[in-house]
Design a protein around this motif. Structure first.
Motif, PDB file in Angstrom:
ATOM      1  N   ARG A   1       0.820  -1.221   0.000  1.00 35.69           N
ATOM      2  CA  ARG A   1       0.000   0.000   0.000  1.00 35.69           C
ATOM      3  C   ARG A   1       0.852   1.268   0.000  1.00 35.69           C
ATOM      4  NH1 ARG A   1      -3.786   0.325   5.070  1.00 35.69           N
ATOM      5  NH2 ARG A   1      -4.320   2.279   4.037  1.00 35.69           N
ATOM      6  N   ASN A   2       2.014   1.241   0.653  1.00 32.78           N
ATOM      7  CA  ASN A   2       2.868   2.432   0.678  1.00 32.78           C
ATOM      8  C   ASN A   2       4.130   2.242  -0.151  1.00 32.78           C
ATOM      9  OD1 ASN A   2       1.097   3.857   2.350  1.00 32.78           O
ATOM     10  ND2 ASN A   2       1.923   2.838   4.165  1.00 32.78           N
ATOM     11  N   SER A   3       4.041   1.436  -1.183  1.00 32.54           N
ATOM     12  CA  SER A   3       5.219   1.221  -2.034  1.00 32.54           C
ATOM     13  C   SER A   3       4.943   1.750  -3.432  1.00 32.54           C
ATOM     14  CB  SER A   3       5.580  -0.266  -2.072  1.00 32.54           C
ATOM     15  OG  SER A   3       4.654  -0.952  -2.875  1.00 32.54           O
ATOM     16  N   ILE A   4       6.011   2.027  -4.140  1.00 32.84           N
ATOM     17  CA  ILE A   4       5.905   2.639  -5.461  1.00 32.84           C
ATOM     18  C   ILE A   4       6.704   1.799  -6.460  1.00 32.84           C
ATOM     19  CG2 ILE A   4       6.540   4.703  -6.829  1.00 32.84           C
ATOM     20  CD1 ILE A   4       4.331   5.362  -4.861  1.00 32.84           C
ATOM     21  N   THR A   5       6.074   1.496  -7.586  1.00 38.11           N
ATOM     22  CA  THR A   5       6.784   0.798  -8.660  1.00 38.11           C
ATOM     23  C   THR A   5       7.440   1.844  -9.557  1.00 38.11           C
ATOM     24  OG1 THR A   5       5.130  -0.952  -8.628  1.00 38.11           O
ATOM     25  CG2 THR A   5       6.495  -0.799 -10.610  1.00 38.11           C
ATOM     26  N   SER A   6       8.758   1.806  -9.624  1.00 35.96           N
ATOM     27  CA  SER A   6       9.459   2.818 -10.431  1.00 35.96           C
ATOM     28  C   SER A   6       9.726   2.318 -11.854  1.00 35.96           C
ATOM     29  CB  SER A   6      10.779   3.206  -9.761  1.00 35.96           C
ATOM     30  OG  SER A   6      11.568   2.056  -9.512  1.00 35.96           O
ATOM     31  N   HIS A   7       9.732   1.002 -12.030  1.00 39.91           N
ATOM     32  CA  HIS A   7      10.051   0.452 -13.352  1.00 39.91           C
ATOM     33  C   HIS A   7       9.578  -0.987 -13.439  1.00 39.91           C
ATOM     34  CE1 HIS A   7      13.349  -0.650 -10.658  1.00 39.91           C
ATOM     35  NE2 HIS A   7      13.622  -1.664 -11.457  1.00 39.91           N
TER      36      HIS A   7
ATOM     37  N   THR B   1      11.843 -12.333 -16.260  1.00 34.82           N
ATOM     38  CA  THR B   1      12.320 -11.914 -17.580  1.00 34.82           C
ATOM     39  C   THR B   1      11.391 -12.454 -18.662  1.00 34.82           C
ATOM     40  OG1 THR B   1      14.560 -11.975 -16.714  1.00 34.82           O
ATOM     41  CG2 THR B   1      14.350 -11.825 -19.086  1.00 34.82           C
ATOM     42  N   HIS B   2      10.874 -13.679 -18.461  1.00 34.21           N
ATOM     43  CA  HIS B   2       9.957 -14.252 -19.455  1.00 34.21           C
ATOM     44  C   HIS B   2       8.629 -13.496 -19.474  1.00 34.21           C
ATOM     45  CE1 HIS B   2      12.512 -17.721 -20.099  1.00 34.21           C
ATOM     46  NE2 HIS B   2      12.643 -17.806 -18.807  1.00 34.21           N
ATOM     47  N   HIS B   3       8.257 -12.913 -18.341  1.00 31.84           N
ATOM     48  CA  HIS B   3       6.942 -12.274 -18.245  1.00 31.84           C
ATOM     49  C   HIS B   3       7.022 -10.771 -18.539  1.00 31.84           C
ATOM     50  CE1 HIS B   3       2.768 -12.255 -17.113  1.00 31.84           C
ATOM     51  NE2 HIS B   3       2.983 -11.229 -16.313  1.00 31.84           N
ATOM     52  N   GLN B   4       7.921 -10.090 -17.853  1.00 32.81           N
ATOM     53  CA  GLN B   4       7.997  -8.619 -18.017  1.00 32.81           C
ATOM     54  C   GLN B   4       8.998  -8.204 -19.086  1.00 32.81           C
ATOM     55  OE1 GLN B   4       8.405  -6.301 -14.464  1.00 32.81           O
ATOM     56  NE2 GLN B   4       6.631  -7.214 -13.502  1.00 32.81           N
ATOM     57  N   GLY B   5       9.858  -9.110 -19.489  1.00 33.39           N
ATOM     58  CA  GLY B   5      10.837  -8.780 -20.512  1.00 33.39           C
ATOM     59  C   GLY B   5      12.159  -8.315 -19.910  1.00 33.39           C
ATOM     60  N   LYS B   6      13.181  -8.280 -20.761  1.00 34.01           N
ATOM     61  CA  LYS B   6      14.538  -7.926 -20.321  1.00 34.01           C
ATOM     62  C   LYS B   6      14.773  -6.413 -20.387  1.00 34.01           C
ATOM     63  CE  LYS B   6      18.010  -9.069 -22.895  1.00 34.01           C
ATOM     64  NZ  LYS B   6      19.135  -9.630 -23.645  1.00 34.01           N
ATOM     65  N   THR B   7      13.945  -5.730 -21.178  1.00 33.67           N
ATOM     66  CA  THR B   7      14.120  -4.281 -21.312  1.00 33.67           C
ATOM     67  C   THR B   7      13.534  -3.568 -20.096  1.00 33.67           C
ATOM     68  OG1 THR B   7      13.819  -4.536 -23.680  1.00 33.67           O
ATOM     69  CG2 THR B   7      13.608  -2.296 -22.805  1.00 33.67           C
ATOM     70  N   ILE B   8      14.332  -2.727 -19.480  1.00 36.25           N
ATOM     71  CA  ILE B   8      13.820  -1.968 -18.332  1.00 36.25           C
ATOM     72  C   ILE B   8      12.960  -0.816 -18.853  1.00 36.25           C
ATOM     73  CG2 ILE B   8      14.437  -0.642 -16.267  1.00 36.25           C
ATOM     74  CD1 ILE B   8      15.228  -3.630 -16.201  1.00 36.25           C
TER      75      ILE B   8
ATOM     76  N   TYR C   1      16.595   0.762 -12.083  1.00 32.77           N
ATOM     77  CA  TYR C   1      15.828   1.929 -12.540  1.00 32.77           C
ATOM     78  C   TYR C   1      16.676   2.788 -13.480  1.00 32.77           C
ATOM     79  CZ  TYR C   1      13.395   6.385 -12.566  1.00 32.77           C
ATOM     80  OH  TYR C   1      12.761   7.537 -12.985  1.00 32.77           O
ATOM     81  N   GLY C   2      16.114   3.127 -14.608  1.00 35.00           N
ATOM     82  CA  GLY C   2      16.776   4.050 -15.537  1.00 35.00           C
ATOM     83  C   GLY C   2      17.877   3.425 -16.380  1.00 35.00           C
ATOM     84  N   LEU C   3      18.100   2.098 -16.239  1.00 32.74           N
ATOM     85  CA  LEU C   3      19.209   1.479 -16.983  1.00 32.74           C
ATOM     86  C   LEU C   3      18.715   0.833 -18.280  1.00 32.74           C
ATOM     87  CD1 LEU C   3      21.234  -0.204 -14.112  1.00 32.74           C
ATOM     88  CD2 LEU C   3      21.201   2.177 -14.863  1.00 32.74           C
ATOM     89  N   GLY C   4      19.657   0.488 -19.124  1.00 32.13           N
ATOM     90  CA  GLY C   4      19.273  -0.170 -20.371  1.00 32.13           C
ATOM     91  C   GLY C   4      20.463  -0.392 -21.268  1.00 32.13           C
ATOM     92  N   CYS C   5      20.155  -0.847 -22.449  1.00 33.62           N
ATOM     93  CA  CYS C   5      21.203  -1.152 -23.427  1.00 33.62           C
ATOM     94  C   CYS C   5      21.588   0.134 -24.172  1.00 33.62           C
ATOM     95  CB  CYS C   5      20.642  -2.183 -24.411  1.00 33.62           C
ATOM     96  SG  CYS C   5      21.837  -2.737 -25.606  1.00 33.62           S
ATOM     97  N   THR C   6      22.875   0.326 -24.384  1.00 31.36           N
ATOM     98  CA  THR C   6      23.321   1.559 -25.046  1.00 31.36           C
ATOM     99  C   THR C   6      23.455   1.389 -26.554  1.00 31.36           C
ATOM    100  OG1 THR C   6      25.574   0.844 -24.671  1.00 31.36           O
ATOM    101  CG2 THR C   6      24.662   2.444 -23.095  1.00 31.36           C
ATOM    102  N   ASN C   7      23.252   0.164 -27.029  1.00 32.85           N
ATOM    103  CA  ASN C   7      23.514  -0.108 -28.439  1.00 32.85           C
ATOM    104  C   ASN C   7      22.231  -0.648 -29.095  1.00 32.85           C
ATOM    105  OD1 ASN C   7      24.297  -1.187 -30.884  1.00 32.85           O
ATOM    106  ND2 ASN C   7      26.271  -1.929 -30.103  1.00 32.85           N
ATOM    107  N   PRO C   8      21.412   0.225 -29.667  1.00 34.12           N
ATOM    108  CA  PRO C   8      20.117  -0.221 -30.197  1.00 34.12           C
ATOM    109  C   PRO C   8      20.248  -1.340 -31.231  1.00 34.12           C
ATOM    110  CG  PRO C   8      20.269   2.180 -30.212  1.00 34.12           C
ATOM    111  CD  PRO C   8      21.618   1.664 -29.839  1.00 34.12           C
ATOM    112  N   ALA C   9      21.303  -1.301 -32.044  1.00 33.40           N
ATOM    113  CA  ALA C   9      21.451  -2.343 -33.067  1.00 33.40           C
ATOM    114  C   ALA C   9      21.703  -3.695 -32.410  1.00 33.40           C
ATOM    115  CB  ALA C   9      22.595  -1.981 -34.013  1.00 33.40           C
TER     116      ALA C   9
END
Ligand code: SF4
Length: 611
Positions: A283-289, A302-309, A345-353
């Protein structure tokens, strides 16, 4: 419905959990989303599945019924790892067990079909999602058919279903028949004719009798999980074929923000008289990503929400906190800012290709990928802003953290230790045997040891008395008794105590479950030891809890079996206290708020780190 002037619904949701109008619950999130697009939506929570009338209480919906077992697979919800019936259910008022059926998706779909002849049925949520293809089922101890075959549902939405559900509703509203919808991302369906273009997986008949075929199917499925380049898959079941379209594309920041801005009351349905344990927890928690690029073998996130943040904007998170802090009963403490893994939070892959064609199951294992962006500034800035909010007194991070990632996030590490640990940081090395962590796709013991030293050292420098609570799994594929002896020694020598042991449960869809069933790693073909007998599992668990007097006999037996009797004295000597406790001295303060003993116990009983 009467108050809104509705004579019928467009979509009827059926869910195995209590109805809590909060974005942490999938059914509520999707219902609010459809409502915002102009659909008339009703939620039927935990209906009596034996009574068709219970399903008719809001009448026949115009478009379709959307069915979910709830936030957990109903079999995991009902049974322990030892296949014993659980006595409680965190997703039900009063924690009462038995308010949903076993294999809830199948039972609810049958009930809907009985109540409304010819109504399109759409299944989704964890249970449907991870059972979309033929899968090993621990409770039946056999490979079961796709849940599409057993439920006879018209369509299955897998993963995070917002885009697929909205598009489906739109297409049905525009007069398309559900039987004609074959091309929707994030969906699976059963059809008579095989597709010409989809990649063929070994058939149900093959995977249920041949472990190598099962492993081939698992590997092929894993290779097509990239939403940017994954191809459709198909698997024959008798004279029909399950077609699985590629995963839905990840939501962009603005799309995610819009979801969390929907008008949730953030409360359980007012008709409930008793507390719902899962609500008390969030109730007092926040989902940031959402999303996780950890790829742990035993976890299906990873199978459900995916690997991309997919991260929300600061603005969206701060707005939600503002609404929460104005809510009746808020006392100044945010219990969690996180997601499946807090420090992503806020992370990801730097190489779109590279990301587009990436087939790695994890961006961190076996080594962190060179394309991974680990910059922690965004997360640090967010936590700082939350701390400065007027009505917020304490902010904790209760979601699990990946300590191998934390080694690149010095600022986040410092912030965490200084402000957000609350006295105890839960981390999940899961094992300290490198052989086992390799099977688990987790970092090895050296990384954990380094983290432990840094945590203790920095806590001392900050003058904070706080400790690590390690989470470990017993009975995981790859773990032999001798590995567990090493783990027990490690814990003893590093003055750590495990309070809760998670016995490995082969839940549908995970890599570890695949290995459990086949006894082989599907990616390299190597044979893997699988602890199956209750005796071996009990001894493994006792070794993790070596410090408890009741474990003594089992520990001595395990040492004898491993011919390590010389360790008996060391492991069964008097109960130790954690070294982290021992730095308690006059003048050293607790970080954050120290939970009372009673509260700590309760938190440990209900909180499970997501990693
Ligand atoms: S290329 Fe590397 S960082 Fe990018 S998605 Fe693949 S594993 Fe992750």
């Amino acid at each position: 419905m009467a108050a809104r002037g509705w004579d019928e619904l467009d979509v009827l949701f059926i869910c195995g959990d209590a109805y809590i109008d909060h974005p942490a619950f999938g059914t509520s999130l999707l219902a609010r989303l459809l409502e915002s697009a102009g659909y008339r939506v009703g939620i039927l929570s935990q209906p009596d599945w034996k009574n068709p009338e219970a399903f008719r209480c809001m009448g026949r919906p115009r478009l379709f019924a959307a069915i979910s077992a709830g936030a957990m697979d109903s079999m995991v919800n009902h049974y322990t790892a030892a296949k014993k019936i659980r006595r409680d259910d965190a997703y039900t008022p009063g924690g009462t067990a038995g308010k949903r059926p076993n294999r809830a998706v199948i039972a609810y779909t049958a009930a809907v079909k009985g109540a409304f002849k010819g109504l399109p049925t759409v299944i989704g949520g964890i249970e449907a999602s991870l059972r979309r293809l033929a899968h090993y089922d621990y409770w039946d101890d056999k490979v079961r058919r796709s849940i599409l075959v057993d439920s006879k549902a018209d369509l299955l939405l897998y993963g995070m279903a917002e885009t697929a559900l909205l598009t489906l509703a739109e297409r049905l509203k525009n007069g398309e028949k559900i039987s004609d919808i074959h091309d929707l991302r994030g969906t699976a369906r059963l059809q008579k004719e095989p597709s010409d273009t989809a990649i063929q997986l070994p058939a149900f008949e093959a995977v249920s009798s041949d472990c190598d075929a099962y492993n081939r199917a698992f590997k092929r499925l894993s290779e097509q999980q990239n939403p940017f380049s994954g191809k459709p898959l198909q698997q024959v079941h008798g004279n029909r074929t399950v077609l699985v379209n590629p995963p839905a594309l990840p939501l962009r920041e603005a799309e995610l923000d819009r979801l969390y801005a929907l008008p949730f009351t953030r409360l359980p349905h007012p008709g409930y008289r008793e507390q719902i344990p899962a609500f008390a927890q969030i109730r007092n928690s926040i989902t940031s990503h959402r999303g996780c690029f950890g790829g742990c073998a035993f976890c299906a996130i990873t199978h459900h929400q995916g690997k991309t943040i997919q991260s929300r904007s600061e603005h969206s998170i701060l707005q939600e906190i503002d609404r929460l802090t104005r809510q009746k009963g808020f006392r100044g403490t945010l219990t969690d800012i996180g997601g499946p893994t807090a420090n992503m939070y806020g992370l990801g892959c730097t190489n779109p290709a590279a990301e587009k064609d990436c087939r790695r199951g994890s961006c961190l294992f076996p080594q962190p990928c060179k394309n991974l962006q680990t910059d922690d500034r965004r997360a640090v800035r967010l936590l700082g802003k939350i701390r400065r909010l007027e009505r917020v007194r304490h902010v904790f991070v209760a979601s699990g953290v990946r300590y191998d990632l934390l080694q690149f996030q010095q600022r986040y590490f410092d912030e965490l230790l200084q402000h957000h640990v609350g006295g105890r940081l839960k981390v999940a090395p899961e094992s300290t045997s490198d052989r086992v962590t390799t099977v688990m796709r987790k970092p090895g013991v050296a990384v954990f040891t380094d983290f432990l030293h840094r945590f203790r050292q920095r806590s001392r420098q900050l003058g904070l008395r706080q400790e690590i609570v390690p989470y470990l799994i017993s009975g995981h594929p790859g773990c032999e008794l001798s590995d567990m002896v090493e783990v027990a020694l490690y814990l003893k020598r590093h003055k750590l105590q495990v309070e809760q042991v998670q016995d490995f449960t082969p839940t549908p869809g995970s890599l570890a479950t695949c290995i459990y069933y086949t006894g082989k790693d599907p990616f390299n073909g190597s044979s893997v030891h699988v602890p199956r007998s209750p005796h071996e599992k009990r001894l493994q668990k006792a070794l993790l809890l070596y410090h408890k007097p009741e474990s003594r006999q089992d520990v001595l037996e395990a040492l004898k079996l491993c011919q390590r009797e010389e360790l008996g004295e060391e492991l069964t000597a008097h109960q130790i206290r954690s070294a982290d406790h021992s730095i308690s001295q006059a003048g050293i303060k607790r970080s954050g708020v120290k939970p009372s003993r009673k509260k700590t116990k309760r938190r440990l009983a209900t909180k499970t780190p997501r990693h």
